[in-house]
Design a protein around this motif. Structure first.
Motif, PDB file in Angstrom:
ATOM      1  N   ARG A  49      -9.937   1.154   8.925  1.00 26.61           N
ATOM      2  CA  ARG A  49      -9.193   1.090  10.190  1.00 26.61           C
ATOM      3  C   ARG A  49      -7.744   0.693   9.941  1.00 26.61           C
ATOM      4  O   ARG A  49      -6.826   1.205  10.591  1.00 26.61           O
ATOM      5  CB  ARG A  49      -9.878   0.102  11.136  1.00 26.61           C
ATOM      6  N   ASP A  56      -6.011   3.692   8.603  1.00 23.53           N
ATOM      7  CA  ASP A  56      -5.768   4.647   9.700  1.00 23.53           C
ATOM      8  C   ASP A  56      -4.548   4.236  10.516  1.00 23.53           C
ATOM      9  O   ASP A  56      -3.756   5.082  10.949  1.00 23.53           O
ATOM     10  CB  ASP A  56      -7.001   4.734  10.606  1.00 23.53           C
ATOM     11  N   ALA A  57      -4.411   2.933  10.727  1.00 21.75           N
ATOM     12  CA  ALA A  57      -3.238   2.456  11.475  1.00 21.75           C
ATOM     13  C   ALA A  57      -1.951   2.760  10.715  1.00 21.75           C
ATOM     14  O   ALA A  57      -0.942   3.172  11.308  1.00 21.75           O
ATOM     15  CB  ALA A  57      -3.363   0.950  11.730  1.00 21.75           C
ATOM     16  N   GLN A  99       2.712   9.153  10.739  1.00 25.74           N
ATOM     17  CA  GLN A  99       2.803  10.378  11.531  1.00 25.74           C
ATOM     18  C   GLN A  99       3.846  10.281  12.639  1.00 25.74           C
ATOM     19  O   GLN A  99       4.550  11.255  12.921  1.00 25.74           O
ATOM     20  CB  GLN A  99       1.428  10.701  12.124  1.00 25.74           C
ATOM     21  N   ASP A 100       3.944   9.137  13.289  1.00 29.54           N
ATOM     22  CA  ASP A 100       4.867   9.056  14.443  1.00 29.54           C
ATOM     23  C   ASP A 100       6.007   8.064  14.220  1.00 29.54           C
ATOM     24  O   ASP A 100       6.634   7.605  15.171  1.00 29.54           O
ATOM     25  CB  ASP A 100       4.104   8.680  15.718  1.00 29.54           C
ATOM     26  N   SER A 113       4.571  -0.521   9.333  1.00 21.48           N
ATOM     27  CA  SER A 113       3.647  -0.660  10.462  1.00 21.48           C
ATOM     28  C   SER A 113       3.831  -1.974  11.218  1.00 21.48           C
ATOM     29  O   SER A 113       4.097  -1.956  12.429  1.00 21.48           O
ATOM     30  CB  SER A 113       2.204  -0.517   9.965  1.00 21.48           C
ATOM     31  N   TRP A 171       4.900   2.580   4.135  1.00 26.93           N
ATOM     32  CA  TRP A 171       4.261   2.599   5.455  1.00 26.93           C
ATOM     33  C   TRP A 171       3.569   1.275   5.767  1.00 26.93           C
ATOM     34  O   TRP A 171       3.504   0.874   6.929  1.00 26.93           O
ATOM     35  CB  TRP A 171       3.261   3.744   5.522  1.00 26.93           C
ATOM     36  N   THR A 208      -1.239   6.421  11.031  1.00 30.08           N
ATOM     37  CA  THR A 208      -0.670   6.715  12.349  1.00 30.08           C
ATOM     38  C   THR A 208       0.815   6.397  12.365  1.00 30.08           C
ATOM     39  O   THR A 208       1.622   7.140  12.935  1.00 30.08           O
ATOM     40  CB  THR A 208      -1.403   5.898  13.423  1.00 30.08           C
TER      41      THR A 208
END
Length: 449
Positions: free
Chosen positions: A260, A263-264, A270-271, A339, A335, A267
């Motif tokens: 998880r 995945d964060a 990606q954005d 985040s 990344w 994400t």
């Protein structure tokens, strides 16, 4: 395997009574069937996949000790079975002497089938089962067939429990551990691609710990499967229970938590650009709002007298520096650092914009008060004009006085408000003094008429 209840000793004749021919034949038939069942069970145990795995494995711990005992028990089982087979063979030979056995034949059959005439050498017995099952070593032991079957049942059950339990653990856990390890490998590769590595990110440290735990767990499961068995409460059947998967389950949950987290981070990758654009926009609006507040403050100080005007802070330079650091993280694909920084920046940027708007509102409040007073003054002027009082000398004088205060700089709001209130009071008095029959007072304008 067969039970002691199927032995000739349970045929129904009193102890010591000589069997007749029919009883002897029925007993031999039962023993033949029991012999076949015992032999099938022993051969099945011999060919059991779990036993073959135990024989070839480098065992440790509980499994090593219990399998060493089980191997002795299995060897002793075959010794007992051979003695059982020999006794049964002798009984068949005695019965085959003549169609109608003599008294001596029946006495001999009875002694074989019911007596304790089965002899097992102490040498075989001594190195076989544990002392708790077979007792101390002796030169030889004597059993009845029923006692021999009962002893074989005990040894078979304990041996089968070891074999079945080990096989159940080996069938369940190593394959699941291997699947989880494969998923772990994929997660590690994905984590490395986004910069999540041991020492650089907590999730990377977690992955390292999970990797070590799975390797240790698999090694222990393979070498000591019985240590990972949870016996069923109240069950005496061989293999009653289930594999203990607590450590595996904890590792699986830990890996899910890491997935998880990854995945964060994905994400964010990606954005990230869109979020950075939005952040720049929010901070730009906050900066423009603060600039507007600073300009408005200068205007207020020039136009409004005797008013407390709050100071306006400078632009959010600290947030701009953090925004530049976030852009740098994105350029270098860091990344895992981007985040949490984006999340905190988004919160702080919204707070900064709200603070800038509140500052602008606080700074321009005196101008809003002045505008409200101007509107109220003009509204009353229009009202008295509709009632034909526009040329009233007192109203004209008080209107001009209030207007000069409101349209001059700097404007003293407290004095201007008193002037507007005096004009409103004069307007109400003039309207109330008009003769009856004139148009009614219009109470739709500001103030209390």
């Amino acid at each position: 395997m067969g039970g002691a209840g199927s032995s000739p000793g349970s045929a129904g004749s009193p102890p010591g009574a000589v069997l007749d021919r029919d009883e002897a034949d029925r007993a031999l038939a039962r023993l033949d069937a029991e012999h076949e069942a015992v032999e099938s069970s022993l051969l099945a145990l011999q060919d059991h996949a779990g036993r073959r795995l135990l024989e070839g494995a480098a065992l440790t711990g509980v499994t090593k000790d219990r399998w060493a005992s089980a191997e002795q028990s299995i060897a002793l089982l075959w010794t007992y079975f051979d003695a059982y087979t020999a006794a049964l063979h002798t009984a068949r030979e005695v019965r085959a002497r003549r169609r109608w056995p003599s008294r001596e034949d029946l006495v001999e059959l009875t002694d074989i089938l019911r007596g304790r005439g089965v002899t097992v050498s102490g040498g075989a017995h001594a190195h076989g089962a544990p002392p708790s099952i077979t007792g101390p070593a002796k030169l030889s032991e004597h059993f009845s067939l029923a006692e021999l079957v009962a002893r074989m049942n005990e040894l078979y059950a304990s041996s089968l429990d070891v074999v079945v339990t080990a096989d159940a653990v080996w069938s369940a856990l190593p394959a699941r551990i291997d699947l989880l390890a494969a998923e772990l490998h994929r997660t590690r590769s994905l984590a490395h691609s986004v910069g999540v590595r041991p020492g650089a990110h907590p999730a990377g440290d977690d992955l390292e710990a999970i990797t070590q735990e799975l390797a240790t767990l698999r090694e222990q499961v393979v070498s000591d499967p019985l240590a990972f068995w949870r016996a069923a409460q109240g069950s005496s059947a061989p293999g009653g229970g289930r594999p203990d998967t607590d450590r595996y389950d904890r590792a699986a949950r830990a890996l899910e938590d890491v997935r998880r987290e990854i995945d964060a981070v994905l994400t964010v990758r990606q954005d990230a650009e869109q979020r950075l654009v939005r952040l720049r926009d929010v901070l730009s609006r906050a900066d423009r709002t603060l600039t507007e507040a600073r300009l408005a403050r200068g205007e207020v100080l020039a136009k409004i007298a005797a008013s407390e005007v709050p100071a306006v802070s400078g632009p959010p330079t600290a947030l701009q520096e953090l925004l530049a650091a976030a852009a740098e993280h994105r350029r270098h694909a860091r990344w895992h650092r981007l985040s949490p920084l984006l999340e905190s920046l988004e919160r702080d940027a919204e707070d900064e914009l709200m603070r800038a708007r509140e500052s602008l509102t606080a700074v321009t409040a005196p101008l809003a008060v002045r505008a409200e007073l101007r509107g109220r003054l003009d509204a009353y002027k229009a009202k008295v004009a509709r009632h034909g009082l526009a040329e009233d000398p007192q109203l004209v004088e008080r209107y001009d006085a209030a207007r000069r205060m409101l349209w001059s700089a700097p404007c003293d709001l407290r004095v201007a408000e008193q002037a507007v209130l005096r004009y409103q009071e004069s307007a109400r008095e003039a309207l109330n003094a008009r003769p009856s029959g004139t148009p009614p007072n219009d109470r739709t304008y500001g103030g209390n008429p």
